[in-house]
Scaffold this motif. Sequence first.
Motif, PDB file in Angstrom:
ATOM      1  N   VAL A 159       0.866  -1.183   0.000  1.00  0.00           N
ATOM      2  CA  VAL A 159       0.000   0.000   0.000  1.00  0.00           C
ATOM      3  C   VAL A 159       0.899   1.227   0.000  1.00  0.00           C
ATOM      4  CG1 VAL A 159      -1.778   1.295   1.224  1.00  0.00           C
ATOM      5  CG2 VAL A 159      -1.846  -1.205   1.225  1.00  0.00           C
ATOM      6  N   VAL A 160       0.758   2.045  -1.032  1.00  0.00           N
ATOM      7  CA  VAL A 160       1.542   3.281  -1.151  1.00  0.00           C
ATOM      8  C   VAL A 160       0.695   4.438  -0.650  1.00  0.00           C
ATOM      9  CG1 VAL A 160       2.760   4.819  -2.732  1.00  0.00           C
ATOM     10  CG2 VAL A 160       2.791   2.342  -3.123  1.00  0.00           C
ATOM     11  N   SER A 161       1.229   5.183   0.305  1.00  0.00           N
ATOM     12  CA  SER A 161       0.509   6.300   0.923  1.00  0.00           C
ATOM     13  C   SER A 161       1.260   7.601   0.652  1.00  0.00           C
ATOM     14  CB  SER A 161       0.368   6.091   2.428  1.00  0.00           C
ATOM     15  OG  SER A 161      -0.291   4.859   2.712  1.00  0.00           O
ATOM     16  N   VAL A 162       0.547   8.572   0.079  1.00  0.00           N
ATOM     17  CA  VAL A 162       1.126   9.883  -0.212  1.00  0.00           C
ATOM     18  C   VAL A 162       0.069  10.939   0.090  1.00  0.00           C
ATOM     19  CG1 VAL A 162       2.186  11.386  -1.935  1.00  0.00           C
ATOM     20  CG2 VAL A 162       2.536   8.915  -2.070  1.00  0.00           C
ATOM     21  N   GLY A 163       0.378  11.845   1.005  1.00  0.00           N
ATOM     22  CA  GLY A 163      -0.516  12.964   1.277  1.00  0.00           C
ATOM     23  C   GLY A 163      -1.929  12.569   1.644  1.00  0.00           C
ATOM     24  N   GLY A 164      -2.100  11.500   2.426  1.00  0.00           N
ATOM     25  CA  GLY A 164      -3.416  11.055   2.837  1.00  0.00           C
ATOM     26  C   GLY A 164      -4.124  10.181   1.831  1.00  0.00           C
ATOM     27  N   GLN A 165      -3.525   9.909   0.690  1.00  0.00           N
ATOM     28  CA  GLN A 165      -4.107   9.023  -0.315  1.00  0.00           C
ATOM     29  C   GLN A 165      -3.394   7.673  -0.295  1.00  0.00           C
ATOM     30  OE1 GLN A 165      -5.195  10.921  -4.248  1.00  0.00           O
ATOM     31  NE2 GLN A 165      -3.689  12.420  -3.550  1.00  0.00           N
ATOM     32  N   ASP A 166      -4.165   6.616  -0.427  1.00  0.00           N
ATOM     33  CA  ASP A 166      -3.609   5.263  -0.440  1.00  0.00           C
ATOM     34  C   ASP A 166      -3.919   4.610  -1.779  1.00  0.00           C
ATOM     35  OD1 ASP A 166      -2.791   5.634   2.149  1.00  0.00           O
ATOM     36  OD2 ASP A 166      -4.477   4.553   3.041  1.00  0.00           O
ATOM     37  N   ARG A 167      -2.987   3.808  -2.245  1.00  0.00           N
ATOM     38  CA  ARG A 167      -3.192   3.049  -3.467  1.00  0.00           C
ATOM     39  C   ARG A 167      -2.591   1.655  -3.285  1.00  0.00           C
ATOM     40  NH1 ARG A 167      -3.966   5.454  -8.242  1.00  0.00           N
ATOM     41  NH2 ARG A 167      -5.093   6.904  -6.894  1.00  0.00           N
ATOM     42  N   ASN A 168      -3.405   0.639  -3.594  1.00  0.00           N
ATOM     43  CA  ASN A 168      -2.944  -0.744  -3.471  1.00  0.00           C
ATOM     44  C   ASN A 168      -2.114  -1.142  -4.688  1.00  0.00           C
ATOM     45  OD1 ASN A 168      -4.489  -0.801  -1.143  1.00  0.00           O
ATOM     46  ND2 ASN A 168      -6.213  -1.833  -2.110  1.00  0.00           N
ATOM     47  N   VAL A 169      -1.065  -1.911  -4.425  1.00  0.00           N
ATOM     48  CA  VAL A 169      -0.182  -2.384  -5.491  1.00  0.00           C
ATOM     49  C   VAL A 169      -0.077  -3.901  -5.389  1.00  0.00           C
ATOM     50  CG1 VAL A 169       2.101  -2.245  -6.553  1.00  0.00           C
ATOM     51  CG2 VAL A 169       1.147  -0.254  -5.368  1.00  0.00           C
ATOM     52  N   LEU A 170      -0.505  -4.587  -6.432  1.00  0.00           N
ATOM     53  CA  LEU A 170      -0.374  -6.044  -6.480  1.00  0.00           C
ATOM     54  C   LEU A 170       1.053  -6.391  -6.886  1.00  0.00           C
ATOM     55  CD1 LEU A 170      -1.689  -8.835  -6.285  1.00  0.00           C
ATOM     56  CD2 LEU A 170      -2.365  -8.592  -8.689  1.00  0.00           C
ATOM     57  N   LEU A 171       1.745  -7.131  -6.026  1.00  0.00           N
ATOM     58  CA  LEU A 171       3.153  -7.462  -6.261  1.00  0.00           C
ATOM     59  C   LEU A 171       3.329  -8.755  -7.034  1.00  0.00           C
ATOM     60  CD1 LEU A 171       4.472  -6.593  -2.693  1.00  0.00           C
ATOM     61  CD2 LEU A 171       4.484  -5.122  -4.718  1.00  0.00           C
ATOM     62  N   LEU A 172       2.325  -9.614  -7.002  1.00  0.00           N
ATOM     63  CA  LEU A 172       2.400 -10.900  -7.707  1.00  0.00           C
ATOM     64  C   LEU A 172       1.688 -10.746  -9.041  1.00  0.00           C
ATOM     65  CD1 LEU A 172       3.265 -13.867  -7.679  1.00  0.00           C
ATOM     66  CD2 LEU A 172       1.071 -14.414  -6.615  1.00  0.00           C
ATOM     67  N   ARG A 173       2.471 -10.498 -10.074  1.00  0.00           N
ATOM     68  CA  ARG A 173       1.925 -10.292 -11.415  1.00  0.00           C
ATOM     69  C   ARG A 173       2.297 -11.487 -12.287  1.00  0.00           C
ATOM     70  NH1 ARG A 173      -1.830  -6.118 -12.127  1.00  0.00           N
ATOM     71  NH2 ARG A 173      -1.304  -4.388 -10.774  1.00  0.00           N
ATOM     72  N   GLY A 174       2.436 -11.225 -13.578  1.00  0.00           N
ATOM     73  CA  GLY A 174       2.875 -12.268 -14.485  1.00  0.00           C
ATOM     74  C   GLY A 174       1.736 -13.121 -15.004  1.00  0.00           C
ATOM     75  N   ASN A 175       2.105 -14.070 -15.825  1.00  0.00           N
ATOM     76  CA  ASN A 175       1.156 -14.948 -16.501  1.00  0.00           C
ATOM     77  C   ASN A 175       0.770 -16.100 -15.589  1.00  0.00           C
ATOM     78  OD1 ASN A 175      -0.222 -16.664 -18.245  1.00  0.00           O
ATOM     79  ND2 ASN A 175       1.065 -16.121 -19.985  1.00  0.00           N
ATOM     80  N   GLN A 176      -0.515 -16.209 -15.268  1.00  0.00           N
ATOM     81  CA  GLN A 176      -0.961 -17.265 -14.363  1.00  0.00           C
ATOM     82  C   GLN A 176      -0.787 -18.662 -14.962  1.00  0.00           C
ATOM     83  OE1 GLN A 176      -4.711 -16.648 -12.273  1.00  0.00           O
ATOM     84  NE2 GLN A 176      -4.708 -14.498 -12.881  1.00  0.00           N
ATOM     85  N   ALA A 177      -0.710 -18.746 -16.296  1.00  0.00           N
ATOM     86  CA  ALA A 177      -0.527 -20.048 -16.937  1.00  0.00           C
ATOM     87  C   ALA A 177       0.921 -20.526 -16.872  1.00  0.00           C
ATOM     88  CB  ALA A 177      -0.979 -19.982 -18.397  1.00  0.00           C
ATOM     89  N   ALA A 178       1.843 -19.649 -16.505  1.00  0.00           N
ATOM     90  CA  ALA A 178       3.257 -20.015 -16.449  1.00  0.00           C
ATOM     91  C   ALA A 178       3.546 -20.775 -15.161  1.00  0.00           C
ATOM     92  CB  ALA A 178       4.118 -18.757 -16.527  1.00  0.00           C
ATOM     93  N   PRO A 179       4.636 -21.578 -15.130  1.00  0.00           N
ATOM     94  CA  PRO A 179       5.037 -22.236 -13.877  1.00  0.00           C
ATOM     95  C   PRO A 179       5.280 -21.216 -12.770  1.00  0.00           C
ATOM     96  CG  PRO A 179       6.244 -23.138 -15.751  1.00  0.00           C
ATOM     97  CD  PRO A 179       5.493 -21.950 -16.259  1.00  0.00           C
ATOM     98  N   ALA A 180       5.180 -21.684 -11.529  1.00  0.00           N
ATOM     99  CA  ALA A 180       5.266 -20.769 -10.386  1.00  0.00           C
ATOM    100  C   ALA A 180       6.581 -20.001 -10.364  1.00  0.00           C
ATOM    101  CB  ALA A 180       5.093 -21.546  -9.081  1.00  0.00           C
ATOM    102  N   ASP A 181       7.715 -20.688 -10.640  1.00  0.00           N
ATOM    103  CA  ASP A 181       8.994 -19.989 -10.583  1.00  0.00           C
ATOM    104  C   ASP A 181       9.106 -18.938 -11.685  1.00  0.00           C
ATOM    105  OD1 ASP A 181       8.997 -21.905 -12.523  1.00  0.00           O
ATOM    106  OD2 ASP A 181      11.064 -22.547 -12.206  1.00  0.00           O
ATOM    107  N   VAL A 182       8.526 -19.220 -12.862  1.00  0.00           N
ATOM    108  CA  VAL A 182       8.550 -18.237 -13.946  1.00  0.00           C
ATOM    109  C   VAL A 182       7.678 -17.036 -13.591  1.00  0.00           C
ATOM    110  CG1 VAL A 182       7.961 -17.829 -16.362  1.00  0.00           C
ATOM    111  CG2 VAL A 182       9.025 -19.988 -15.687  1.00  0.00           C
ATOM    112  N   ARG A 183       6.499 -17.301 -13.009  1.00  0.00           N
ATOM    113  CA  ARG A 183       5.617 -16.204 -12.635  1.00  0.00           C
ATOM    114  C   ARG A 183       6.239 -15.330 -11.547  1.00  0.00           C
ATOM    115  NH1 ARG A 183      -0.366 -16.425  -9.817  1.00  0.00           N
ATOM    116  NH2 ARG A 183      -0.932 -14.268 -10.277  1.00  0.00           N
ATOM    117  N   LEU A 184       6.908 -15.949 -10.589  1.00  0.00           N
ATOM    118  CA  LEU A 184       7.592 -15.176  -9.561  1.00  0.00           C
ATOM    119  C   LEU A 184       8.683 -14.307 -10.178  1.00  0.00           C
ATOM    120  CD1 LEU A 184       7.885 -17.881  -6.756  1.00  0.00           C
ATOM    121  CD2 LEU A 184       6.629 -15.735  -6.591  1.00  0.00           C
TER     122      LEU A 184
END
Length: 576
Positions: A159-184
């Motif tokens: 969660v990035v907070s700047v001046g009273g505003q919050d924004r969520n950031v998904l850290l686990l991206r990538g292709n869900q069809a790929a193997p786990a190590d590739v997606r990481l």
Amino acid sequence: MENTLTNSPVAPLAPASRKRHDLTVFAAVVAGLLLLNFAAQRLFFRLDLTEEKRYTMSPATKTLLRDLKQPVTITVYLTGDFPPAFRRLEQGVRETLTEFQVYGGANLNYIFIDPSAASTEAARNQFYASLFKKGLKPTNLGATENGKRVEKIIFPWAVVSVGGQDRNVLLLRGNQAAPADVRLNQSIEGLEYELASTIRTLTPSLRKRIGVIEGHGELTNAQAGDMLSTWQQQYDVYRVTLSKVPDLRALDAVVVAQPKTPYSETDKFKLDQFINQGGRALFFVDALRVDLDSVSRNGVALATPYNLNLDDLLFKYGLRLNQNLLLDLNCGQIPLVTGMDGNKPKIEPMPWQLYPLINKFSAHPITRNLDAVYLKFTGSLDTVKARGIRKTPLLSTSRYTRVLPAPVPINFNDARLEPNPKLYKNGFQPVGYLLEGQFTSLFANRARPGTLKFQPEKSPNAKPSKIVVLADGDFIRSEIDPKTGNPFRLGFDRLANTEFANRELVMNATDYLLDETGLIAVRGKQITLRPLDKVKLAEERRRWQLLNIGAPLVLLGLFGAVRAWRRKRRYASFAA
């Protein structure tokens, strides 16, 4: 006398003199360390010796962080007792934030919170519930560790907070069809961009202006609601009727979203001049009309060509929108009645080849490491000669594609039938392109619509531009929740209960078109995955464990023996 002095042994230092010598050496070492520390505080440098420069921030990120005017706090919930595979992502986040802090200084701080660290189960569940309310959903990610399947519930969010505003950031991206190590690995590659772009979104700056064209049957505010609200977080968004404005110079980009009626020559001229003079554009257009409201009782509809009066414009820019429909064996689903359950119809999801799932992308920053996207009733695109225009295919169907030329009868009952793979042999079909360069005006050496004034061959205001064209007008259409009447998140499929990456692709494309800092280029960062030979690792594991444990002990013993021998020899000379 001279020979006697030359051949006589050198007398050892007295204990008092040796003590003074040792103190002098110690003081010199301490002074040198203090001087080195003083210089290091004022002369900062870092060396990245990795082949792919994984620890080197891009110039755009450095500039963003150095220019921070107010404190930025990043709270990371990705920490805890993880298997090694998951610790790679956590360590990647730590390393990225450490680099951020180097350039952000006192204005950037980060903390890691373990969501599972509560002392009691009740307190842990309560904390989980608070994260759910913030929109932070857990992920069950699996990996193989030591030959065993390991699954872990994690919160891959910051969660990035700047001046009273919050924004969520998904850290686990990538292709869900790929193997786990590739997606990481794909997630680690995208960390810098995900965090930096979020900081930029929350940092006050001069916002770009996007005009969403209307007046030709384009998507309404409700139909494109989720994408419009997503754009508004970073840009100023306006609905623009071309017939009511003299030109589009007040905008930085325009969006043409599934028009259904023809553009007049005057409207097309305004659009052409905007692009010719450096304006950016996103086209989401269909070549064929598929009216689902006119489906017959037998479940049959007919796809017929549109007359949008845009074909010559796109052709001039180097692209042809083919009048066909694509069927792909890699596809989504539609609900069909398959029987009766008592007095109620039994509805089941069935594969529908006219809803392609796209999982083949170019290595361009817009689409790199992107998850699958969802299309409906799309056609193919072809390139034509356009001098000075660079054409990049962004996404394509799978190799198991079938092309049907217009007009195309659409029978929804075909979803009940098993498709014949022999018919799906048209290979990869491009459905999205990026065009870049100095576009030649369609109206060059022609009279302006409604006047006798001729346009010059090359406008004095001409500037290079960029446009993105997707052959699917539904690409930014959100499904409407029948219970609330509000749009679902773009790319959410209720049947599969899965969210596809349509919104991420559109935002990446928008950032690429409008971002003058070059931050979007960070998405092209590549970290090479160098996996170990798992068979060899299992065979030699014990030997390497013994070597890692025994070798330091042997070296330590040898060092102690040599040191004791030298001390004994040294003090034996004093005794003599």
